[in-house]
Design an enzyme around this catalytic site. Structure first.
Site, PDB file in Angstrom:
ATOM      1  N   ASP A 127       0.844  -1.183   0.000  1.00 48.86           N
ATOM      2  CA  ASP A 127       0.000   0.000   0.000  1.00 48.86           C
ATOM      3  C   ASP A 127       0.888   1.244   0.000  1.00 48.86           C
ATOM      4  OD1 ASP A 127      -2.346   1.807   0.716  1.00 48.86           O
ATOM      5  OD2 ASP A 127      -3.299  -0.145   0.885  1.00 48.86           O
ATOM      6  N   HIS A 144      -3.915   6.093   3.490  1.00 47.00           N
ATOM      7  CA  HIS A 144      -4.516   4.895   2.920  1.00 47.00           C
ATOM      8  C   HIS A 144      -3.873   3.618   3.458  1.00 47.00           C
ATOM      9  CE1 HIS A 144      -5.733   1.968  -0.204  1.00 47.00           C
ATOM     10  NE2 HIS A 144      -6.762   2.764  -0.418  1.00 47.00           N
ATOM     11  N   SER A 179     -10.856  -1.028  -1.110  1.00 45.38           N
ATOM     12  CA  SER A 179      -9.597  -0.998  -0.359  1.00 45.38           C
ATOM     13  C   SER A 179      -9.833  -1.302   1.106  1.00 45.38           C
ATOM     14  CB  SER A 179      -8.941   0.382  -0.482  1.00 45.38           C
ATOM     15  OG  SER A 179      -8.343   0.549  -1.735  1.00 45.38           O
TER      16      SER A 179
END
Length: 900
Positions: free
Chosen positions: A297, A362, A689
């Site tokens: 990620d 994220h 996600s």
């Protein structure tokens, strides 16, 4: 010419008389007549390799042969790294593309009758031993059967070409290459292989040998970016199309393709999924203790409370990874953190080497969702309060930063996968993907994931955020778990109340306590011609008086909070954000920058109608806070990408759905409007996600309780135990509030506790995918790229997609179709299962036998399913399921039928 000088000099220096004599003969017959002024280096005294390099430098500097000097450096460095006692012997010359190589005799020496200077010539080496010295192989006495690739260098007389700067505008395109390597079989004869080396330097030297001669020795503007070892036999490099064309005819070259750019795709979710701290599956699995989850990620914020190692054991002894933070940042929870941005830097010259620190949140969010520890009093802007925790709170985390901003270069992703496999992770979580699918042999996530599965590593991937359009699902290889997104039963509620007393429920994370509940002028900002722009209306709000008013805006496909930024900048008091038709009733509790309510498309139409019905439209926003208990949850999120599978239509994708809307987890940066400056930062995010790491954590729990289950067995347990109904007890719905189809839900919604005791599993070993891949029509080389070994499809019994032992069915139905499946009993012995069939409309489904009897654990049984079309009128697709039912279990396989 420098190559010959170094060959002579080092051969004489090392006492290799045969090599010296052969090189001297070539020098005198081929080089000297053409280049009489080039002096021959004969190192008659003992001196170091570096002394020889200095002499070569002095000579070539006088003639300004930059490439020759760099090439000399490369050869000397390579020779210097060879193990003590190594012997260097000449190999056969390699014929060039234009057939201008030196003609040779049977013994490999130059033909005396051939006087034309060579335009390109190959030098190859063999280490240790005299056997078959002219063969272009690299062998070792320590491991005769180990795989070692060819070391070869293509060469032509050096010409002045300027400095390395000359190549900067040429070496621009980033490409990934698959190669064959060479190894010896048990009979001592060479055989093709796609296996990799155990020695990093030798592997890189082999890959470098494929580069054109003018690039192979560059130190500045290094063209070779990554040399992969575990998930691909190949490398990534910056090369032009001409460079690639020059490489295509080299022995061992398979394919090249251009770099692709991928995109990045819980206080309440454990309870929502039936996980309880004091009992049940969560406790039985020891919360994932001992498992290692690798997350690819955007990095991680290591000092977040979610990654505290309080109560965490040390990592298992199999762990081989590293931490690129300082020593105090990693601990027994965050055991590894690495950054791979070489490809990103190649695309952006201003980018520098970066640590694996998350700068946008994220990666931190996905990592804590998968394996974050217990953090009390978590909240985001006061919403969704509770104890934040990941799915496998006692699992270890290894983070691989492969995304820098919104973009994730494919070569960096592959490098992260390569490292994760080598480091010893148990589960890999990939919350990123591409907008368009490609065949599996061109999909580096599919290729790298297959290598991981071969080593027993479970891989979970997000299906993408391009829904609700059919055929948009990505990461669709059958050996990975493809995860779609669903809602949970928590809402951060805001009611939009109109002047006519009509009320519409909406959502927003930002819930100001001092916003007046009195009616305020309401204005519609107009039709949105650019739904993906960051602006509310037609590029601006000019010409519309919004100051002090509540503004109704139409959302775009992705832009939501950006609309509020425009309204706030124009002086608007608040915003009502209405969905477009495609999003229907699917809402997102976003952290807006002003008071707002996100409402459905149907609500928005009624609000627009009200505005048009009166001269003085009014509205108010009533903030209700966190509300638990939506009876329609879980439902499919509108953004969740859908099947059918466009790469392999006979495999149903996505596989499963899991929580992916309004998920609270760790965050990297303070939220706009937040007054929290000390407590750990959390945020609510939505996307596949977010659903992907939920399933990654569940897989870690299952692997902890069933350490000998294969990745396919874990996947089967998750799929066949999934739920098809919501909390209300009715079928799962989508964004239209109508029953969702299997292209949206896959096998259904994950139920971790049921997955822990599935009764039966559909197992698949890595080699079982080979007949399936051959059945897709891929060539031997293309299948070999995926399988990481040579494959001959003509010797393999190719199978149709539907014959793969998959836990679901995707059938193209014209004539009758029959498929077989094999199940393994992982439940109690002496158990019987009876089949139940819910056939798709227009189809008869026959199962033989209709009863399975097991007398022991791990016993297998095979059955066949025949699909026949009836005369009943149908649409393009139909769906249903078969289920094997015992006194304790229901093992369900969903069916999708495409009528052709």
């Amino acid at each position: 010419m420098v190559l010959w000088e170094i060959t002579l000099g080092t051969a004489y220096f090392l006492g290799l008389k045969r090599t010296y004599k052969l090189a001297l003969k070539i020098q005198r017959r081929l080089v000297a007549p053409k280049y009489p002024k080039i002096r021959l280096f004969l190192h008659r005294k003992t001196r170091s390799i570096f002394d020889a390099a200095i002499k070569v430098h002095r000579e070539v500097q006088q003639r300004d042969i930059e490439v020759g000097r760099n090439l000399g450096n490369w050869i000397l460095r390579w020779l210097d790294k060879m193990k003590p006692g190594a012997q260097i012997r000449p190999g056969k010359p390699t014929q060039s593309n234009n057939n201008s190589a030196v003609k040779t005799t049977k013994k490999g020496s130059p033909d005396p009758s051939y006087q034309k200077p060579p335009q390109r010539y190959g030098i190859s080496y063999r280490r240790n031993g005299d056997r078959e010295s002219n063969r272009r192989f690299f062998t070792s006495t320590k491991s005769w059967h180990a795989a070692y690739p060819t070391i070869s260098m293509m060469m032509k007389p050096a010409e002045p070409v300027g400095t390395n700067t000359h190549y900067r505008h040429l070496v621009s395109g980033l490409n990934t290459f698959e190669l064959k390597s060479t190894r010896f079989g048990c009979n001592g004869k060479p055989e093709a292989s796609l296996s990799t080396l155990s020695e990093d330097q030798n592997q890189k030297a082999y890959h470098r040998s494929f580069l054109p001669f003018h690039l192979a020795s560059l130190e500045k503007d290094e063209p070779l970016l990554y040399s992969y070892q575990n998930v691909l036999s190949g490398f990534a490099a910056r090369l032009t199309e001409l460079d690639i064309q020059a490489m295509r005819n080299k022995d061992g070259f398979i394919s090249a393709r251009q770099e692709r750019m991928f995109k990045l795709h819980t206080t309440h979710t454990p309870t929502f999924l039936g996980l309880h701290q004091e009992s049940g599956f969560w406790k039985q699995s020891s919360f994932g203790k001992g498992m290692i989850i690798g997350v690819l990620d955007s990095g991680i914020v290591p000092n977040h409370a979610s990654f505290s190692d309080y109560g965490m054991p040390p990592p298992p002894s199999k762990w081989k990874g590293m931490c690129e933070f300082n020593a105090s940042s990693c601990n027994n929870k965050l055991i590894g953190a690495r950054s791979f941005n070489i490809a990103a830097m190649a695309s952006n010259s201003s980018m520098k080497v970066e640590p694996p620190l998350d700068e946008d949140g994220h990666g931190t969010h996905t990592a804590s969702t998968a394996a974050g520890g217990f953090v009390k009093n978590a909240e985001a802007l006061g919403g969704a309060p509770g104890t934040a925790v990941g799915m496998a709170p006692l699992a270890h985390l290894a983070v691989y930063k492969v995304c820098f901003g919104p973009d994730c270069p494919e070569s960096d992703i592959l490098a992260g996968l390569d490292a994760a496999v080598a480091d010893g992770v148990d589960v890999i979580s990939i919350s990123l993907g591409e907008d368009e699918n490609v065949p599996f042999f061109q999909d580096n996530i599919a290729i790298g994931s297959f290598a991981a599965v071969q080593k027993g590593i479970f891989v979970s991937c997000a299906t993408g955020n391009s829904g609700p359009i059919n055929g948009t699902a990505t990461n669709v290889a059958p050996w990975v778990l493809t995860v779609g997104a669903s809602t949970i039963d928590r809402k951060i509620k805001v009611v939009a109340k109109l002047g006519n007393q009509m009320e519409f429920d909406g959502e927003s994370l930002f819930q100001p306590k001092d916003f007046p509940s009195t009616l305020t002028p309401l204005v519609y900002a107009g039709a949105n011609d650019k739904p993906d722009s960051k602006l509310c209306v037609n590029g601006s709000l000019e010409g519309i008086d919004v100051k002090g008013k509540i503004v109704l805006c139409e959302r775009g496909l992705t832009a939501r909070t950006e609309k509020g930024e425009v309204v706030k900048a124009a002086g608007g008091a608040a915003m009502i954000l209405m969905n477009q038709a495609a999003q229907g009733f699917s809402l997102d509790p976003d952290a807006h920058v002003l008071p707002a309510s996100h409402v459905s498309y149907a609500a928005g139409l009624q609000i627009k109608a009200y505005i048009n019905s009166t001269r003085t439209p009014m509205a108010a926003l009533l903030f209700k806070g966190t509300v638990i208990g939506d009876p329609l949850a879980p439902s499919v999120a509108a953004f969740s990408s859908r099947g059918p599978n466009t790469v392999s239509p006979g495999i149903l994708k996505p596989d499963i759905i899991g929580p992916g809307v309004g998920i609270l987890a760790a965050w990297a940066i303070p939220l706009a409007g937040s007054t929290n400056t000390k407590s750990p930062i959390f945020n609510l995010m939505s996307g596949t996600s977010m659903s992907c790491p939920h399933l990654s954590g569940v897989a870690a729990l299952l692997k902890a309780t069933h350490p000998y289950w294969s990745p396919a067995a874990i996947k089967s347990a998750i799929m066949t135990s999934a739920d098809l109904k919501n909390l209300k007890g009715t079928p799962l719905v989508d964004e239209t509030l109508q029953p969702a189809d299997v292209f949206a839900t896959g096998a259904g919604h994950v139920n971790p506790s049921k997955a822990n005791d599935p009764g039966l599993i559909y197992d698949i070993q890595p080699d079982d995918y080979i007949p399936y891949l051959c059945g897709l029509g891929y060539s031997d080389n293309e299948v070999g790229i995926i399988a990481h070994r040579p494959v001959k499809c003509w010797t393999t019994s190719s199978i149709l997609e539907g014959q793969l032992n998959y836990p679901s069915f995707a059938v193209k139905l014209g004539p009758s179709q029959t498929f077989t499946r094999t199940v393994t009993n992982v439940g109690e012995p002496y158990t019987s299962y009876v089949v139940t069939v819910v056939a798709p409309k227009g189809v008869t489904v026959s199962v033989h036998p209709n009863k399975l009897n097991f007398t022991q654990r791990n016993q297998k049984a095979t059955y066949s399913v025949t699909f026949n079309r009836t005369k009943e009128e149908t649409g393009e697709f139909g769906q249903g399921y078969i289920a094997w039912v015992s006194a304790k279990h229901m093992v369900r396989s969903v069916i999708s039928v495409n009528f052709i």
